[in-house]
Enzyme design. Structure first.
Site, short mmCIF file in Angstrom:
data_model
loop_
_atom_site.label_atom_id
_atom_site.label_comp_id
_atom_site.label_asym_id
_atom_site.label_seq_id
_atom_site.Cartn_x
_atom_site.Cartn_y
_atom_site.Cartn_z
N GLU A 110 42.57 67.33 50.16
CA GLU A 110 43.62 66.32 50.30
C GLU A 110 44.61 66.37 49.14
O GLU A 110 45.80 66.10 49.32
CB GLU A 110 43.00 64.94 50.45
CG GLU A 110 42.31 64.77 51.80
CD GLU A 110 41.61 63.44 51.95
OE1 GLU A 110 41.92 62.71 52.90
OE2 GLU A 110 40.74 63.13 51.11
N GLU A 130 34.04 65.14 55.47
CA GLU A 130 33.64 63.78 55.13
C GLU A 130 32.78 63.10 56.19
O GLU A 130 31.87 62.33 55.85
CB GLU A 130 34.89 62.92 54.86
CG GLU A 130 35.53 63.16 53.51
CD GLU A 130 36.60 64.24 53.55
OE1 GLU A 130 37.43 64.29 52.65
OE2 GLU A 130 36.59 65.06 54.51
#
Length: 248
Positions: A110, A130
């Site tokens: 990210e 995740e």
């Protein structure tokens, strides 16, 4: 600029190199790293320069520090610890280059998505695992990744845990070039050199208007151009161009 032991910072006149260095956690992004990167952002907001972000020891960033992430609760999520930082990185006045060597997972990926440019080594691996840990990629992947690679591939990365290798990332347009690991830093500098050769104000305004809301165009474009049409650099650069072409 103040930094943490987990960051190496090389400041130059036109750029700042930041290297994540937490080898014991594969460069996992912890609170100290977040705080140090905020300090870097503050310095670049005050004195705009190109930012180059890289990892170390063959890893870009393995994500958040899971041992510390385990301790976070509801209020930590609502504080947007990583998402707030990555928004700030994306909004820096001058372009940001992520030089990705090895793993860039979770929050590490990210961080790379928040950059304006991503270049990779042949060993690069990018993904967002995740959901396998019972959480979501809440620091930008759920909206930046769709814009970068399209919805079908973004969903495969986020919902099915796919990890892209360097060639796959290049094919998808997630990175713009792939290099041997020992050539990655030089490639990042070569890209920074090309950016730095242009007028800094024009570059800053081009980035700002590029990211303006859709309903801000074309007014934002016209206002930025109006400012640049009066800038000394415009007259100097255009005059030099015409002189090189023998037209003055």
């Amino acid at each position: 600029m103040p930094v943490s032991p987990g960051l190496f910072v090389d400041e130059r006149a036109d750029r700042v190199h930041v290297r994540l260095h937490r080898p014991e956690t594969r460069n996992a992004i912890d609170q100290e790293t977040v705080t140090a990167l905020h300090a870097v952002c503050a310095a670049l907001e005050e004195h705009p320069r190109i930012l180059v972000v890289s990892g170390s020891d063959g890893v870009f960033a393995s994500g958040a520090d899971i041992a510390r992430l385990l301790e976070r609760r509801r209020d930590d999520a609502l504080a947007g610890i990583n998402s707030g930082l990555f928004v700030r990185v994306a909004r820096l006045p001058m372009p940001v280059i992520a030089a990705i060597d090895g793993w860039a997972l979770g929050g590490g990926a990210e961080l790379a998505y928040a950059a304006d440019f991503r270049i990779a080594s042949t060993t690069a691996r990018l993904g967002n695992p995740e959901t396998s840990l019972g959480i979501i990629p809440a620091a930008g992947a759920l909206w930046r990744l769709r814009d970068l690679v399209g919805e079908p591939l973004a969903k495969e990365l986020v919902l099915a845990g796919r990890v892209l290798n360097a060639q796959e990332a290049l094919t998808a347009g997630l990175v713009t070039s792939v290099h041997e690991p020992d050539e990655l830093s030089a490639a990042a500098d070569a890209l920074a050199d090309r950016i730095a050769a242009n007028d800094p104000l024009a570059t800053r305004l081009a980035k700002e208007v590029f990211h303006a809301a859709a309903d801000a165009h074309p007014r934002a474009d016209d206002e930025a151009q109006a400012l640049l049409f009066e800038s000394p650099a415009k007259f100097e650069r255009m005059t030099a161009f015409l002189e090189r072409k023998g037209k003055r």
